[in-house]
Design an enzyme around this catalytic site. Structure first.
Site, PDB file in Angstrom:
ATOM      1  CG  HIS A   1      -9.254 -20.650 -25.608  1.00 41.24           C
ATOM      2  ND1 HIS A   1     -10.061 -19.548 -25.557  1.00 41.24           N
ATOM      3  CD2 HIS A   1      -8.472 -20.604 -24.510  1.00 41.24           C
ATOM      4  CE1 HIS A   1      -9.788 -18.864 -24.458  1.00 41.24           C
ATOM      5  NE2 HIS A   1      -8.832 -19.470 -23.816  1.00 41.24           N
TER       6      HIS A   1
ATOM      7  CG  ASP B   1      -3.347  -8.671 -18.927  1.00 39.63           C
ATOM      8  OD1 ASP B   1      -4.223  -8.132 -19.625  1.00 39.63           O
ATOM      9  OD2 ASP B   1      -2.234  -8.998 -19.359  1.00 39.63           O
TER      10      ASP B   1
ATOM     11  NE  ARG C   1      -3.044 -25.396 -22.161  1.00 36.98           N
ATOM     12  CZ  ARG C   1      -2.356 -24.780 -23.104  1.00 36.98           C
ATOM     13  NH1 ARG C   1      -1.394 -23.958 -22.782  1.00 36.98           N
ATOM     14  NH2 ARG C   1      -2.652 -24.964 -24.372  1.00 36.98           N
TER      15      ARG C   1
ATOM     16  CD1 TRP D   1      -3.891 -18.106 -11.242  1.00 31.75           C
ATOM     17  CD2 TRP D   1      -3.032 -17.100 -13.034  1.00 31.75           C
ATOM     18  NE1 TRP D   1      -4.903 -17.973 -12.164  1.00 31.75           N
ATOM     19  CE2 TRP D   1      -4.400 -17.367 -13.280  1.00 31.75           C
ATOM     20  CE3 TRP D   1      -2.286 -16.473 -14.028  1.00 31.75           C
ATOM     21  CZ2 TRP D   1      -5.042 -17.020 -14.472  1.00 31.75           C
ATOM     22  CZ3 TRP D   1      -2.926 -16.133 -15.222  1.00 31.75           C
ATOM     23  CH2 TRP D   1      -4.285 -16.404 -15.437  1.00 31.75           C
TER      24      TRP D   1
ATOM     25  CG  HIS E   1      -7.550  -9.444 -21.085  1.00 35.42           C
ATOM     26  ND1 HIS E   1      -8.511  -9.669 -22.048  1.00 35.42           N
ATOM     27  CD2 HIS E   1      -7.026 -10.651 -20.785  1.00 35.42           C
ATOM     28  CE1 HIS E   1      -8.544 -10.973 -22.323  1.00 35.42           C
ATOM     29  NE2 HIS E   1      -7.655 -11.583 -21.570  1.00 35.42           N
TER      30      HIS E   1
ATOM     31  CD  GLU F   1     -13.251 -16.752 -22.885  1.00 34.27           C
ATOM     32  OE1 GLU F   1     -12.039 -16.785 -22.645  1.00 34.27           O
ATOM     33  OE2 GLU F   1     -14.032 -17.655 -22.605  1.00 34.27           O
TER      34      GLU F   1
HETATM   35  N1  GLN Z   1      -1.641 -10.071 -21.687  1.00 35.18           N
HETATM   36  C1  GLN Z   1      -1.781 -11.482 -21.509  1.00 35.18           C
HETATM   37  C2  GLN Z   1      -1.530 -12.206 -22.816  1.00 35.18           C
HETATM   38  O1  GLN Z   1      -1.892 -11.705 -23.821  1.00 35.18           O
HETATM   39  C3  GLN Z   1      -3.159 -11.841 -20.981  1.00 35.18           C
HETATM   40  C4  GLN Z   1      -3.294 -13.333 -20.792  1.00 35.18           C
HETATM   41  C5  GLN Z   1      -4.548 -13.772 -20.047  1.00 35.18           C
HETATM   42  O2  GLN Z   1      -5.518 -13.078 -19.999  1.00 35.18           O
HETATM   43  N2  GLN Z   1      -4.542 -14.947 -19.493  1.00 35.18           N
HETATM   44  O3  GLN Z   1      -1.003 -13.280 -22.864  1.00 35.18           O
HETATM   45 ZN    ZN Z   2      -7.304 -13.542 -21.354  1.00 37.22          ZN
END
Ligand code: GLN
Ligand code: ZN
Length: 600
Positions: free
Chosen positions: A537, A443, A359, A405, A485, A509
């Protein structure tokens, strides 16, 4: 990869109590035999990379790594038939291991002397000057995209008699060449140096200003115009962040009171939701490409995306999810989308770098002070909310992840950009609230990723990182439920920081580790929590029974009134068929567990 790093960064397969480094002797044996074969084939030099020496690892501390280095290289270097050894130590400074390196005296040693590494360890330049091996000075920063200040670097090089020059790390983290960029703003293009340009910098440093006056003059120009540019410095932004309180900031009222106020949202027990994105279909990608090329009008593109949002909302209604999302179809990438809308960033056309496996991503570049000229997500959220009676979650990428990033500035500390992003996103939170959105997710999947390699640097990082997140939520109304998240496992090390985010709901996760992480959760962790119950995944559709079991497992550590039901992460890489089937099972699993709960 050198033997110490190979083992130090390995994991022992389940069920064995030996530690990877216990295999060192056997592995070194193999290295010696490979080196002998290379020697026989006429190879004169071999590079052995030992980046583990610059980190404090959970598996082995600095002293243990130094000792492993001693024992491995004493034998490797004593071998009679071998190429000369070029030992590299990229990504930071070698501390305890440096004495070992000096005793071992491989023929050549590469060290990372980038500005960032020297900022964390200012005496490193002097310490490496004493090494007896030939020194390969990694002065050109391989981790960012800024044109080097050649005169500064040349002055450092001159304190290292006999040293040669290289980059601080390999060039895999930067794009190929600035020459492939045809639409960078003209003033900005000269500020950058990608892989090809960095190689030229290495050569110019090595030959010196007398031999390469043009290169030095050009570097001087880049340094000067960048320092003076209005693109770099925005006084309004600086004034705004200067008014922020220093240190820790705290949203008011505290969690307990907010949690009470948020009961007005009327959410059921074990609320179900998703992490944000829905599948990015072939059609969405094609529409985006056509829009970029100019063959699809703005209006037609927006229509296509609105259509997608509508379908995503309808799907979630059909499935019976409790808190809905708009699905993020308008986002090419969760960071680039915001970078394109914020001032202070530039994006490249061809600046691809490897992110993971096969990727690739095209990281945006932070060139200056960051601000938000206008709302970025509000219209999408407002539209999605207009389609449903249920709550639609607003969706933002947090400051740390945006920085992690992107390529960041090297002229200010990262915390400066983080504060600027914090207040820019806080404005977005306010605008979302005004548009009637009362659940907002911020996030921060990259929180763990930026954690410094050295223990002693971690607290300072976590302090500014957590602060920037808190700035985003600082002025949110008590009734606005702030979610966060995080993905990728192994939260143990940063669990206090995750708690410190002070979100109202945290999704993480957990499916692959089978809820293991919940064992790290203690009293400090007050937020409601959604440990992912299916691994997004893989295209596999998890059964109702297995998800119900994970929910029950989670309930052993989390009280029922604090638990949320959601997948591990966003669904953008999945297809619609498996997504729909998996979410249906997720909702059924929730119902099964709910119906078996003894009423209080
Ligand atoms: N809100 C983002 C998504 O659902 C979160 C992605 C991530 O945690 N990498 O794609
Ligand atoms: Zn995620």
């Amino acid at each position: 990869v050198g033997p110490v790093t190979l083992l130090a960064l390995s994991k022992q397969a389940d069920g064995s109590s030996t530690q990877p480094l216990e295999h060192l002797d056997a592995v070194v044996e193999s290295y010696i035999s490979v080196l002998e074969q290379l020697h026989a084939a006429g190879v004169e030099w071999v590079q052995l990379n030992e980046p583990a020496l610059v980190a404090d690892l959970a598996a082995a501390d600095d002293a243990a790594l130094a000792q492993a280095l001693q024992s491995a290289y004493r034998r490797i270097l004593a071998a009679e038939k071998r190429p000369q050894v070029y030992l590299t130590t990229p990504y930071g400074s070698v501390r305890k291991g440096l004495d070992a390196v000096n005793e071992l005296q491989p023929e050549a040693v590469q060290v990372d002397l980038s500005v960032g590494t020297l900022a964390l360890d200012p005496s490193y330049l002097e310490r490496v000057a004493g090494l007896k091996s030939h020194l390969s000075a990694g002065l050109v920063d391989g981790r960012n995209v800024w044109a080097a200040n050649l005169r500064d670097l040349r002055a450092k090089l001159e304190t290292l008699p006999g040293a040669s020059v290289t980059t601080s790390v390999s060039l895999q983290h930067v794009p190929h060449t600035v020459e492939a960029e045809t639409s960078l703003p003209i003033d900005v293009a000269n500020w950058f140096s990608f892989a090809n340009e960095k190689v030229r910098e290495v050569v110019a440093l090595s030959s010196g200003p007398l031999a390469a006056p043009e290169a030095y003059a050009q570097a001087d120009r880049a340094v000067r115009t960048r320092a003076e540019s209005a693109r770099t410095h925005n006084e309004a932004v600086q004034n705004r962040t200067a008014q922020l309180p220093e240190g820790e900031v705290q949203r008011q009222p505290l969690f307990a009171e907010r949690n009470e106020a948020q009961k007005a949202l009327g959410l059921p027990l074990l609320p179900s939701t998703t992490i944000g994105s829905f599948p990015q279909t072939q059609e969405i990608r094609a529409a985006r490409a056509a829009h970029r090329k100019g063959t699809l009008s703005d209006a037609a593109y927006v229509d296509a995306l609105r259509d997608e949002v509508k379908q995503v909302i309808e799907l979630q209604e059909r499935l019976g999810l409790d808190v809905l999302v708009h699905g993020e179809p308008e986002r090419n990438d969760m960071v680039q989308y915001f970078a394109e809308l914020l001032d202070g960033f530039v994006v490249t056309e061809n600046g691809w770098v490897q992110s993971y496996g096969s990727r690739c991503t095209r990281p945006p570049i932070v060139v200056g002070d960051i601000s938000r000229p206008q709302a970025m997500t509000v219209e999408w959220a407002r539209y999605a909310q207009s389609l449903s009676e249920k709550h639609v979650k607003g969706m933002l990428t947090g400051p740390v992840t945006i920085l992690a990033w992107s390529f960041v500035r090297d002229d200010v500390h990262q915390s400066v950009s983080a504060d600027q992003l914090g207040v820019a996103l806080a404005d977005e939170v306010r605008d979302l609230e005004e548009a009637g959105i009362d659940i907002i997710q911020i996030d921060e999947p990259a929180l763990r990723e930026l954690l410094p390699l050295r223990e002693q640097d971690r607290k300072a990082y976590l302090d500014w990182a957590v602060r920037s997140f808190r700035l985003v939520a600082l002025e949110a109304k008590p009734t606005t439920q702030i979610h966060t998240h995080l993905c990728y496992s192994e939260f143990g090390q940063i669990i206090d920081a995750v708690a410190g985010l002070d979100a109202d709901v945290t999704s993480i996760e957990a499916a692959r580790s089978r809820m293991e992480l919940l064992e790290d959760i203690d009293d400090k962790f007050h937020s409601e929590i959604g440990p992912g119950i299916y691994d997004i995944h893989s295209p596999r559709i998890p059964s109702v029974a297995e998800m119900a079991e994970l929910i029950r497992a989670a309930l052993r550590n989390v009280p029922v009134e604090r638990l949320w039901i959601n997948p591990d992460c966003g669904l953008k890489t999945r297809g619609y068929d498996e997504t729909e089937a998996s979410l249906r099972n997720m909702v059924l699993a929730r119902e099964e567990v709910l119906s078996s709960l003894v009423p209080a």
